[in-house]
Design a protein around this motif. Structure first.
Motif, short mmCIF file in Angstrom:
data_model
loop_
_atom_site.label_atom_id
_atom_site.label_comp_id
_atom_site.label_asym_id
_atom_site.label_seq_id
_atom_site.Cartn_x
_atom_site.Cartn_y
_atom_site.Cartn_z
N ALA A 132 -2.35 3.90 -17.99
CA ALA A 132 -3.00 2.83 -17.87
C ALA A 132 -1.81 1.60 -18.12
CB ALA A 132 -3.76 2.42 -19.38
N GLY A 133 -0.76 1.79 -18.75
CA GLY A 133 0.43 0.89 -18.98
C GLY A 133 0.86 0.63 -17.46
N GLN A 134 1.19 1.49 -16.63
CA GLN A 134 1.61 1.68 -15.29
C GLN A 134 0.89 0.77 -14.37
OE1 GLN A 134 3.57 5.23 -13.81
NE2 GLN A 134 3.27 6.16 -15.74
N LEU A 135 -0.49 1.25 -14.42
CA LEU A 135 -1.28 0.46 -13.46
C LEU A 135 -1.67 -0.94 -13.90
CD1 LEU A 135 -4.40 3.18 -13.70
CD2 LEU A 135 -2.95 2.63 -11.68
N ARG A 136 -1.26 -1.21 -15.56
CA ARG A 136 -1.32 -2.86 -15.54
C ARG A 136 -0.12 -3.43 -14.98
NH1 ARG A 136 -2.55 -0.86 -20.65
NH2 ARG A 136 -4.93 -1.10 -21.34
N MET A 137 0.92 -2.75 -14.94
CA MET A 137 2.10 -3.49 -14.24
C MET A 137 2.10 -3.41 -12.91
SD MET A 137 5.27 -1.34 -16.49
CE MET A 137 6.48 -2.05 -15.46
N LEU A 138 1.33 -2.55 -12.31
CA LEU A 138 0.96 -2.77 -10.85
C LEU A 138 0.00 -3.84 -10.32
CD1 LEU A 138 0.78 1.01 -9.60
CD2 LEU A 138 2.42 -0.55 -8.80
N GLY A 139 -0.62 -4.25 -11.54
CA GLY A 139 -1.80 -5.36 -11.20
C GLY A 139 -2.95 -4.77 -11.00
N ILE A 140 -3.33 -3.42 -11.42
CA ILE A 140 -4.69 -2.88 -10.64
C ILE A 140 -5.59 -3.18 -11.84
CG2 ILE A 140 -5.72 -0.53 -10.26
CD1 ILE A 140 -3.27 0.31 -8.85
N SER A 141 -6.67 -3.53 -11.80
CA SER A 141 -7.76 -3.86 -12.93
C SER A 141 -8.15 -2.45 -13.44
CB SER A 141 -8.87 -4.58 -12.30
OG SER A 141 -9.71 -4.77 -13.35
N GLY B 21 -15.10 2.89 -11.29
CA GLY B 21 -15.02 4.13 -10.18
C GLY B 21 -14.46 3.46 -8.96
N ARG B 22 -13.98 1.98 -9.03
CA ARG B 22 -13.42 1.69 -7.76
C ARG B 22 -12.18 1.73 -7.55
NH1 ARG B 22 -17.30 -2.69 -9.34
NH2 ARG B 22 -15.67 -4.00 -10.05
N ILE B 23 -11.66 2.57 -6.94
CA ILE B 23 -10.14 2.83 -6.82
C ILE B 23 -9.54 1.99 -5.61
CG2 ILE B 23 -8.54 4.65 -6.10
CD1 ILE B 23 -10.24 6.70 -7.24
N SER B 24 -8.37 1.45 -6.06
CA SER B 24 -7.87 0.52 -4.81
C SER B 24 -6.60 1.09 -4.07
CB SER B 24 -7.44 -0.72 -5.46
OG SER B 24 -6.49 -1.50 -4.37
N PRO B 25 -6.51 1.13 -2.76
CA PRO B 25 -5.29 1.64 -2.02
C PRO B 25 -4.37 0.76 -2.18
CG PRO B 25 -7.21 0.89 -0.36
CD PRO B 25 -7.66 0.55 -1.78
N SER B 26 -4.25 -0.52 -2.46
CA SER B 26 -3.43 -1.21 -2.24
C SER B 26 -3.00 -2.06 -3.61
CB SER B 26 -3.50 -2.27 -1.27
OG SER B 26 -4.82 -2.92 -1.46
N VAL B 27 -1.87 -2.65 -3.75
CA VAL B 27 -1.66 -3.70 -5.11
C VAL B 27 -1.12 -5.05 -4.35
CG1 VAL B 27 -1.01 -1.38 -6.43
CG2 VAL B 27 0.73 -2.73 -5.25
N ARG C 120 1.03 -1.19 0.20
CA ARG C 120 0.11 0.19 -0.15
C ARG C 120 0.79 1.30 0.10
NH1 ARG C 120 0.40 1.75 5.13
NH2 ARG C 120 0.98 0.17 6.79
N HIS C 121 0.13 2.22 -0.70
CA HIS C 121 1.22 3.55 -0.78
C HIS C 121 0.26 4.69 -1.25
CE1 HIS C 121 4.43 6.64 -1.42
NE2 HIS C 121 4.81 5.97 -0.50
N PRO C 122 0.28 6.01 -0.88
CA PRO C 122 -0.57 6.94 -1.44
C PRO C 122 -0.10 7.17 -2.89
CG PRO C 122 0.33 7.68 0.71
CD PRO C 122 1.07 6.28 0.44
N ASP C 123 1.00 6.59 -3.21
CA ASP C 123 1.33 7.10 -4.97
C ASP C 123 0.15 6.21 -5.62
OD1 ASP C 123 2.97 9.07 -4.20
OD2 ASP C 123 4.71 7.32 -4.54
N TYR C 124 -0.04 4.98 -4.99
CA TYR C 124 -1.00 4.08 -5.94
C TYR C 124 -2.49 4.83 -6.06
CZ TYR C 124 2.36 0.71 -3.94
OH TYR C 124 3.44 0.04 -3.60
N LEU C 125 -2.78 5.70 -5.21
CA LEU C 125 -3.86 6.51 -5.50
C LEU C 125 -3.88 7.49 -6.13
CD1 LEU C 125 -5.17 6.58 -1.55
CD2 LEU C 125 -6.13 4.98 -3.37
N ARG C 126 -3.03 8.13 -6.24
CA ARG C 126 -2.44 9.20 -7.00
C ARG C 126 -2.59 8.70 -8.59
NH1 ARG C 126 0.10 11.54 -2.68
NH2 ARG C 126 2.03 10.60 -3.09
N LEU C 127 -1.91 7.71 -8.69
CA LEU C 127 -1.83 7.41 -10.34
C LEU C 127 -3.19 6.82 -10.77
CD1 LEU C 127 0.37 6.63 -12.26
CD2 LEU C 127 0.48 4.14 -11.42
N GLN C 128 -3.92 6.18 -10.09
CA GLN C 128 -5.43 6.19 -10.39
C GLN C 128 -6.13 7.19 -10.34
OE1 GLN C 128 -6.98 2.29 -8.30
NE2 GLN C 128 -5.21 2.68 -6.97
#
Length: 386
Positions: free
Chosen positions: A172-181, A188-194, A112-120
């Motif tokens: 979108a590519g960065q999010l795919r690398m993180l494993g975020i759907s 509209g579902r934002i995840s705070p963790s990867v 988990r990290h705040p940067d994951y939320l900012r990227l989404q």
């Protein structure tokens, strides 16, 4: 008168006892002559019988000549995976333990990290802006077709749309690398963790994280090994590598398992370069048949069979392992045995091929059973001298 005669007899008897010659004491047993060499040991016939010493001579047999090599059990690079975080974060949970078997896609850990939320957030904002710029581009194209709008506005709308579309695809590519759907994110579902998942099926070789720890992208968090295609990576000395060919059989065993059955492999690839420090060449061998009772990273002692030759042999129990060298005992006199340095080779049906490192005639009587007793007596004598 009788008392007087009795006293005379007693006096005579006492004098005879004093003049009687003392009894001769039994001669002391002669002490054994000490050995003339630190490699010699002397034992009595009774000791030889009690220890069950058996003598014999060398037996010449046609055994496979071989090249000795050391190495490790290994797996191909594609069967080994190091899992890291694409972006730094804090470990929320760890789902595996070392030695655990996992399937591809299984959850290893959650970060988990705040940067994951900012990227989404950036992705959703960019997606909305692309929609707006696409509509603006269509308006400018309509105006241009009616010759109402300026060409500059159309070009600007086209440039803004293309630029924002590239930004959306990169996010979108960065999010795919993180494993975020992205499907869930578009809803509209934002995840705070990867979630970190296993890229291959296999065993967890190492876990280097714990909850609460901060990890960087360059840190290796979990290591996975797929043991389905294990092989041997052997080191052969440069002077011996010319004897090694593809297809030759390799007989190997694990250190500390001298009495265990030999395992076999086949030479698959001989390296074309050597280590300048160790002066060795890598030899790659495939297990035959494949085994599941070995562990990648285990050290092995191997013999690459390069041909057949007539060689001296002795039973395994006739050879003393003593560090770098091995020894046998040869009889030099009825009660004397000398330790001879040898180099053991191929083992076949309990017989070991030997290379003598000291000159010794084939007719020499050699200890075939009871060598460990002589070795113990030799060490006992050395300790007594010290």
């Amino acid at each position: 008168m009788r008392a007087y005669h009795f006293l005379i007899i007693l006096t005579l008897l006492a004098g005879c006892g004093q003049n009687q010659a003392p009894e001769k004491q039994a001669p002391a047993a002669a002490s054994p002559t000490p050995p003339t060499s630190p490699d010699e040991v002397r034992v009595s016939a009774a000791q030889m019988q009690a220890a069950g010493l058996e003598l014999g001579s060398f037996t010449w047999k046609n055994l496979a000549s071989d090249v000795q090599a050391n190495g490790v059990v290994d797996v191909p690079p594609q069967n080994r995976a190091s899992v890291s975080a694409v972006m730094g974060g804090y470990v929320q949970s760890v789902a595996v333990l070392p030695g655990q078997q996992v399937q591809r896609g299984a959850v290893l850990a959650v970060l988990r990290h705040p940067d994951y939320l900012r990227l989404q957030q950036e992705y959703l904002q960019s997606r909305a802006r692309v929609t707006f710029l696409q509509q603006e581009l269509k308006r400018q194209q309509t105006l241009d077709a009616e010759d109402v709008g300026a060409k500059r506005k159309l070009q600007q709308a086209q440039s803004d749309y293309t630029s924002e579309q590239a930004n959306l695809q990169a996010t979108a590519g960065q999010l795919r690398m993180l494993g975020i759907s992205l499907v869930s994110l578009n809803q509209g579902r934002i995840s705070p963790s990867v979630t970190l998942t296993a890229p291959i099926s296999g065993n967890v070789a190492m876990v280097r994280i714990n909850p609460g720890q901060y990890v960087n992208p360059q840190d290796i968090l979990v290591e996975l090994v797929d043991p389905s295609h294990m092989h041997l990576e052997l080191q052969v000395f440069e002077r011996d590598v010319n004897q090694v060919r593809k297809g030759q059989q390799v007989v190997f065993r694990l250190p500390g398992q001298r009495r265990s059955p030999d395992m076999t492999a086949t030479v698959y690839l001989v390296g074309k370069s050597f280590d300048p420090e160790k002066r060795t060449v890598n030899v790659h061998a495939h297990l035959e048949p494949e085994r599941d009772d070995l562990i990648p990273g285990q050290y092995v002692a191997a013999a690459i069979q390069t041909g057949a030759a007539r060689q001296r042999t002795l039973p395994e129990e006739a050879i003393i392992q003593a560090g770098e060298f091995s020894y046998i005992f040869a009889q030099t006199a009825p009660d004397t045995f000398r330790r001879i340095k040898v180099k053991p080779g191929t083992i076949e049906n309990g017989d070991v091929a030997l290379l003598l490192l000291e000159p010794l005639s084939d007719s020499t009587h050699v200890v075939q059973r009871g060598a460990y007793f002589l070795d113990a007596e030799l060490k006992k004598g050395q300790d007594a001298e010290e």
